[in-house]
Design an enzyme around this catalytic site. Structure first.
Site, mmCIF file in Angstrom:
data_model
loop_
_atom_site.group_PDB
_atom_site.id
_atom_site.type_symbol
_atom_site.label_atom_id
_atom_site.label_comp_id
_atom_site.label_asym_id
_atom_site.label_seq_id
_atom_site.Cartn_x
_atom_site.Cartn_y
_atom_site.Cartn_z
ATOM 1 N NE ARG A 115 0.295 1.335 4.418
ATOM 2 C CZ ARG A 115 1.133 2.139 5.218
ATOM 3 N NH1 ARG A 115 1.693 3.287 4.558
ATOM 4 N NH2 ARG A 115 1.284 2.244 6.436
ATOM 5 C CD GLU A 214 -2.148 6.640 10.055
ATOM 6 O OE1 GLU A 214 -2.352 5.404 10.676
ATOM 7 O OE2 GLU A 214 -0.774 6.868 9.913
ATOM 8 N NE ARG A 218 -2.241 4.963 4.924
ATOM 9 C CZ ARG A 218 -1.890 4.447 5.904
ATOM 10 N NH1 ARG A 218 -2.153 3.316 6.072
ATOM 11 N NH2 ARG A 218 -1.212 5.325 6.872
ATOM 12 C CB CYS A 260 1.849 8.721 10.934
ATOM 13 S SG CYS A 260 2.856 7.888 12.180
ATOM 14 C CB THR A 262 5.827 5.686 10.683
ATOM 15 O OG1 THR A 262 4.454 5.616 10.601
ATOM 16 C CG2 THR A 262 6.367 6.007 12.331
ATOM 17 N NE ARG A 269 1.755 -2.022 6.957
ATOM 18 C CZ ARG A 269 1.933 -3.516 7.098
ATOM 19 N NH1 ARG A 269 2.526 -4.231 7.584
ATOM 20 N NH2 ARG A 269 0.536 -3.952 7.179
ATOM 21 N NE ARG A 298 2.601 -2.818 11.110
ATOM 22 C CZ ARG A 298 2.305 -1.744 10.598
ATOM 23 N NH1 ARG A 298 0.810 -1.658 9.884
ATOM 24 N NH2 ARG A 298 2.747 -0.563 10.519
ATOM 25 C CD GLU A 303 0.227 0.572 13.349
ATOM 26 O OE1 GLU A 303 -0.568 1.116 12.872
ATOM 27 O OE2 GLU A 303 1.421 1.209 13.682
#
Ligand code: ADP
Ligand code: ARG
Length: 345
Positions: A115, A214, A218, A260, A262, A269, A298, A303
């Site tokens: 993603r 988020e 995505r 975020c 990260t 990811r 994970r 998550e």
């Protein structure tokens, strides 16, 4: 902001926020506001309210990363090993298929998912977005998604139109985000839920887009088995198509900008669900290999979940300062090393 004081972090708070937020930095930043009225208080609320945060900070807009740089920069450097003077490059051109499947016999890898996160260039990020702006993002995304070619064609489902059973089934089958994440809640990312949120997918559910979770988008490519090359190629095609009708928030230094830290850079990811029963009993070795390849472990329900069976979600940990192709290559090498070790017992 009269009662906004330096946070009283409990001892069990091991977040990067706690590690880098000194009283000096706090005093320097506490009174500042971005043009979208985003403040340090809002940025760190998630890390303060959730002591088990690994990172603990979110941005409300691109400006947050510069205005609050004294706290974001060390966190970004610690997480991505990327300094304020480094630069980021993107490469979403799939190379030759030579590294397509690290598990040719199909004995270990159950599924592969890649993603990327994207946000719109002319909007604040989710933590600072207004209700009307969020609905506008949903509207624009659903129109852009109507015009995709070939196997990417599909339908957009508004979260509020799905029944509880339909939503639950999509979550259990690993296609849809969960509701009520407490980290996102404290970050202001769940405001007006479920309004403005939804999911697009093609018939086979190999191409999906989450809207306004988020990040605003995505973009996801996934399928059963370990053909990483096919999954990556589909993602590249989809991102390329969507980039023609939407303009994404990015900067030369930080790549694609996400709420975020990260996710900055590639916002990518790439993961496999992989069965490793022997390594599961050798946590020391398992962790050594994943650390060497900059990979994260994970649970298979996403998550902050644990795996009950010896099946793990293994993905790239870094996303900034490395290209998408390099990250996929790193994942490939890491998975190969894990499979070889698993076979050696
Ligand atoms: P994200 O990847 O979007 O940061 P999560 O870790 O929460 O977030 O994962 C989102 C969903 O994707 C979860 O349902 C998770 O089980 C599913 N998922 C992740 N990787 C894979 C994979 N390789 N195969 C199948 N499902 C996956
Ligand atoms: N804020 C959470 C934490 O600090 C999540 C961080 C990374 N994950 C994410 N989905 N952005 O642990």
């Amino acid at each position: 902001m009269p009662d906004f004081k330096f946070p009283d972090f409990p001892d069990n708070n091991k977040s990067l926020l706690r590690k880098y937020l000194t009283e000096d930095i706090f005093n320097q930043l506490a009174g500042l506001k971005t043009s979208n009225n985003f403040t340090l208080e809002k940025a760190i609320k998630s890390g303060v309210e959730n002591p088990d945060s690994g990172v603990g900070i979110y941005a409300g807009d691109a400006e947050s990363y510069t205005l609050f740089a004294p706290i974001f920069d060390p966190i970004i450097e610690d997480y991505h090993k990327f300094t304020a003077s480094d630069s980021h490059n993107s490469d979403m051109k799939p190379p030759e298929a030579a590294w397509s499947n690290p598990d040719k016999e199909g004995k270990y890898i159950l599924s592969t998912r890649i993603r990327v996160g994207r946000n719109l260039a002319d909007m604040p990020l989710g933590p600072a977005i207004s209700t009307a702006q969020r609905n506008e993002v949903e509207n624009r995304a659903s129109i852009a998604l109507m015009n995709l070619p070939d196997e990417l064609k599909g339908r957009y489902y508004r979260l509020s139109n799905l029944s509880d059973e339909e939503r639950q089934k999509l979550v259990e089958d690993h296609f849809l985000f969960k509701s009520g994440d407490r980290f996102l809640e404290s970050a202001g990312l769940n405001r007006d839920w479920p309004e403005g949120r939804g999911i697009f997918h093609n018939t086979d559910k190999t191409f999906l887009v989450w809207v306004n979770e988020e990040d605003q988008l995505r973009i996801i490519s996934m399928q059963m088995g370990g053909d990483i090359f096919e999954v990556f190629s589909r993602l590249c095609k989809a991102v390329d198509s969507l980039s023609k009708s939407m303009s994404f928030l990015q900067s030369k230094h930080l790549g694609y900008i996400t709420s975020c830290p990260t996710n900055l850079g590639t916002a990518m990811r790439a993961s496999v669900h992989i069965k490793l029963p022997k390594l599961a009993d050798r946590q020391d070795l398992f962790k050594k290999i994943t650390d060497e390849h900059y990979l994260q472990i994970r649970g298979i329900h996403g998550e902050h979940t644990e795996s009950a069976e010896p099946i793990f979600d293994i993905s790239n940990k870094r996303r900034l300062g490395v290209t998408e192709v390099e990250l996929i290559r790193g994942l490939y090498d890491g998975i190969l090393a894990l499979i070889n070790k698993e076979k050696s017992f």
